[in-house]
Design an enzyme around this catalytic site. Structure first.
Site, PDB file in Angstrom:
ATOM      1  N   CYS A 142      -4.815   2.436  -3.669  1.00 34.12           N
ATOM      2  CA  CYS A 142      -3.597   2.982  -3.042  1.00 34.12           C
ATOM      3  C   CYS A 142      -2.421   2.024  -3.183  1.00 34.12           C
ATOM      4  O   CYS A 142      -1.593   1.899  -2.272  1.00 34.12           O
ATOM      5  CB  CYS A 142      -3.813   3.330  -1.575  1.00 34.12           C
ATOM      6  SG  CYS A 142      -5.054   4.580  -1.325  1.00 34.12           S
ATOM      7  N   LYS A 195     -10.294  -0.447  10.574  1.00 36.81           N
ATOM      8  CA  LYS A 195     -10.506  -1.643   9.739  1.00 36.81           C
ATOM      9  C   LYS A 195     -10.844  -2.862  10.595  1.00 36.81           C
ATOM     10  O   LYS A 195     -11.031  -3.957  10.079  1.00 36.81           O
ATOM     11  CB  LYS A 195      -9.258  -1.939   8.907  1.00 36.81           C
ATOM     12  CG  LYS A 195      -8.955  -0.885   7.838  1.00 36.81           C
ATOM     13  CD  LYS A 195      -7.798  -1.337   6.993  1.00 36.81           C
ATOM     14  CE  LYS A 195      -7.112  -0.198   6.273  1.00 36.81           C
ATOM     15  NZ  LYS A 195      -7.842   0.290   5.114  1.00 36.81           N
ATOM     16  N   GLN A 247      -4.206  -5.218   7.057  1.00 34.52           N
ATOM     17  CA  GLN A 247      -5.179  -6.198   6.561  1.00 34.52           C
ATOM     18  C   GLN A 247      -5.009  -7.554   7.240  1.00 34.52           C
ATOM     19  O   GLN A 247      -5.615  -8.535   6.822  1.00 34.52           O
ATOM     20  CB  GLN A 247      -5.051  -6.355   5.028  1.00 34.52           C
ATOM     21  CG  GLN A 247      -5.277  -5.081   4.244  1.00 34.52           C
ATOM     22  CD  GLN A 247      -6.736  -4.602   4.263  1.00 34.52           C
ATOM     23  OE1 GLN A 247      -7.643  -5.309   4.682  1.00 34.52           O
ATOM     24  NE2 GLN A 247      -6.951  -3.363   3.818  1.00 34.52           N
ATOM     25  N   HIS A 258       0.869  -1.179   0.000  1.00 31.66           N
ATOM     26  CA  HIS A 258       0.000   0.000   0.000  1.00 31.66           C
ATOM     27  C   HIS A 258       0.912   1.238   0.000  1.00 31.66           C
ATOM     28  O   HIS A 258       2.032   1.186   0.513  1.00 31.66           O
ATOM     29  CB  HIS A 258      -0.842  -0.047   1.283  1.00 31.66           C
ATOM     30  CG  HIS A 258      -1.877   1.018   1.399  1.00 31.66           C
ATOM     31  ND1 HIS A 258      -1.598   2.292   1.832  1.00 31.66           N
ATOM     32  CD2 HIS A 258      -3.208   0.991   1.150  1.00 31.66           C
ATOM     33  CE1 HIS A 258      -2.717   3.000   1.856  1.00 31.66           C
ATOM     34  NE2 HIS A 258      -3.711   2.234   1.441  1.00 31.66           N
ATOM     35  N   ASP A 268       3.355  -4.399   7.630  1.00 31.25           N
ATOM     36  CA  ASP A 268       2.068  -3.730   7.494  1.00 31.25           C
ATOM     37  C   ASP A 268       0.981  -4.751   7.826  1.00 31.25           C
ATOM     38  O   ASP A 268       0.692  -5.641   7.039  1.00 31.25           O
ATOM     39  CB  ASP A 268       1.915  -3.217   6.058  1.00 31.25           C
ATOM     40  CG  ASP A 268       0.610  -2.474   5.859  1.00 31.25           C
ATOM     41  OD1 ASP A 268      -0.279  -2.575   6.725  1.00 31.25           O
ATOM     42  OD2 ASP A 268       0.479  -1.799   4.820  1.00 31.25           O
TER      43      ASP A 268
END
Ligand code: 7TS
Length: 408
Positions: free
Chosen positions: A364, A224, A201, A121, A198
């Site tokens: 993104c 999220k 997610q 991202h 990251d």
């Protein structure tokens, strides 16, 4: 057995209509919806406990501070960390920037390299480009295979002892691919590099133990994972957080301020300049309590089931191409696709007219879109409150779109 229909009923927004149809929300990779328990926790905090934290000389402020720090402890337990390893940020993006400015600018030189992946991202690309502009370091990108997995041969080929930082997503917001973070971290450490993961997610969808990942920093967002906007988490190894400089200066992050300089507060407060997102932290705690009451293993199992159902249903739509792993194993429920030559934005508009909310665009992750050789994709993403009927509504709306655009 979890009563998933009862879970869905906890999300008030999911009972509304959109354009004359029941709302079918399939954009949880962008942001999740919030259960009543999270909404109630935020209203309760503002109704009963609101006062600025870590500065009050009165009982109400002490209560607010306790709830803020209690939220930190809850986050820490949720990810297998200690409370003082958890820094509250504005979101995943500001967590990356905290490391870029607080560590990389001071530790990376023009002889060094930063190794990222093509599926990152922008939040895990652009901060390092800013670091590169200021330090002269170079950045390289690990590619992907035909089936949308990280190309581990490419990773090992590009990894050498000039690499000072490896940045990798634990799960891709476009392909859904879950990356082998522990294997990556082990190799990176052997080469003398640190690792930033990251988890934006990953943490909402799977059980994550920060120490098991092997990473040195982990970044994710509250919104999220059923929590409110405006709060995210930077987790870091204690010795690394200790050695880092603050990226932002201001109130609350100091132990002393003199005219000729200042001394920092202890970790994690030295990274939390200004009034922190304390009401949001209370909301995030309620979100974690909600997820834990179901159990993250159960959340993951249900999402796999939904993802499998979606992938199978989509495979039956002629002209539909899925980008990323074709089966639910080894992926999360963000499914990017295209349908014949219908532009993803047109597709999203037609679906919206039937109440189905999906995202269209580059998500993104422009370098990835270029690698896939597409200007944009459509993306449907599921979360624990979705059900098979949402996928059926998507498939029905895709059939309507094909008819409208006269696709055979
Ligand atoms: N990393 C990943 C993997 C993401 O998916 C996102 C947001 C971020 C970082 C940034 O998080 P933020 O909360 O700081 O914005 N992803 C998306 C998306 O896929 N659609 O909208 C936002």
């Amino acid at each position: 057995m979890t009563d998933w229909a009862a879970i869905r009923a906890d999300f008030p927004i999911l009972s509304r209509e959109m354009n004359g149809y029941p709302l079918v929300y399939l954009d949880s990779a962008a942001t999740s919806q919030k259960p009543q328990a999270v909404l109630d926790a935020i209203i309760d905090f503002y109704s009963t406990t609101n006062a600025n934290v870590h500065r009050g000389a009165y009982s109400l402020a002490d209560e607010a501070t306790s709830r803020y720090e209690d939220a930190r402890s809850t986050v820490a337990r949720f990810i297998g960390a200690q409370p003082d390893e958890v820094v509250f940020t504005r979101g995943a993006t500001s967590a990356f920037n905290t490391v870029a400015y607080g560590w990389a600018l001071r530790n990376v030189t023009e002889d060094d390299r930063i190794l990222l992946t093509i599926m990152e991202h922008h939040a895990n690309i652009v901060p390092w480009q800013l670091v590169s502009d200021l330090t002269g370091c170079s950045i390289e990108f690990v590619g992907i295979t035909e089936s949308g997995l990280l190309d581990m041969d490419d990773f090992h080929r590009l990894l050498d002892d000039d690499v000072k930082l490896v940045g990798v997503s634990m799960a891709s917001n476009v392909l859904g691919t879950i990356n082998p973070i522990a294997e990556i971290a082990e190799a990176a450490h052997r080469a003398g590099s640190l690792v930033i993961a990251d988890a934006a997610q990953a943490v909402p969808h799977t059980s994550v133990d920060v120490y098991e990942t092997g990473a040195d920093w982990i970044c994710f967002s509250g919104h999220k994972m059923l929590g409110p906007t405006g709060i995210g988490v930077l987790w870091g190894r204690p010795e690394i957080l200790e050695a880092m400089e603050p990226a932002e200066g201001g109130g609350e992050m100091i132990s002393d301020v003199r005219l000729d300089g200042s001394a920092w507060a202890a970790v994690p407060h030295k990274f939390e300049a200004g009034t922190p997102p304390f009401a949001q932290a209370v909301g995030l705690k309620a979100a974690i309590d909600y997820l834990e009451a179901i159990g993250m293993d159960e959340v993951e199992r249900r999402e796999q089931e939904l993802t499998e159902y979606a992938l199978k249903s989509m495979a039956g739509v002629e002209g539909l191409t899925v980008y990323g792993p074709a089966t639910a194993e080894g992926r999360v429920g963000a499914i990017s696709f295209s349908l014949a030559d219908i532009h993803p934005h047109d597709l999203a508009t037609i679906l919206d007219q039937r109440g189905v909310a999906i995202r269209a665009g580059h998500h993104c992750a422009r370098p990835l879109a270029r690698t896939l050789n597409v200007p944009a994709t459509a993306r449907a993403s599921v979360y624990l409150y979705n059900q098979e009927s949402d996928v059926d509504a998507l498939i029905g709306a895709l059939a309507d779109a094909k008819e409208l655009f006269s696709v055979a």
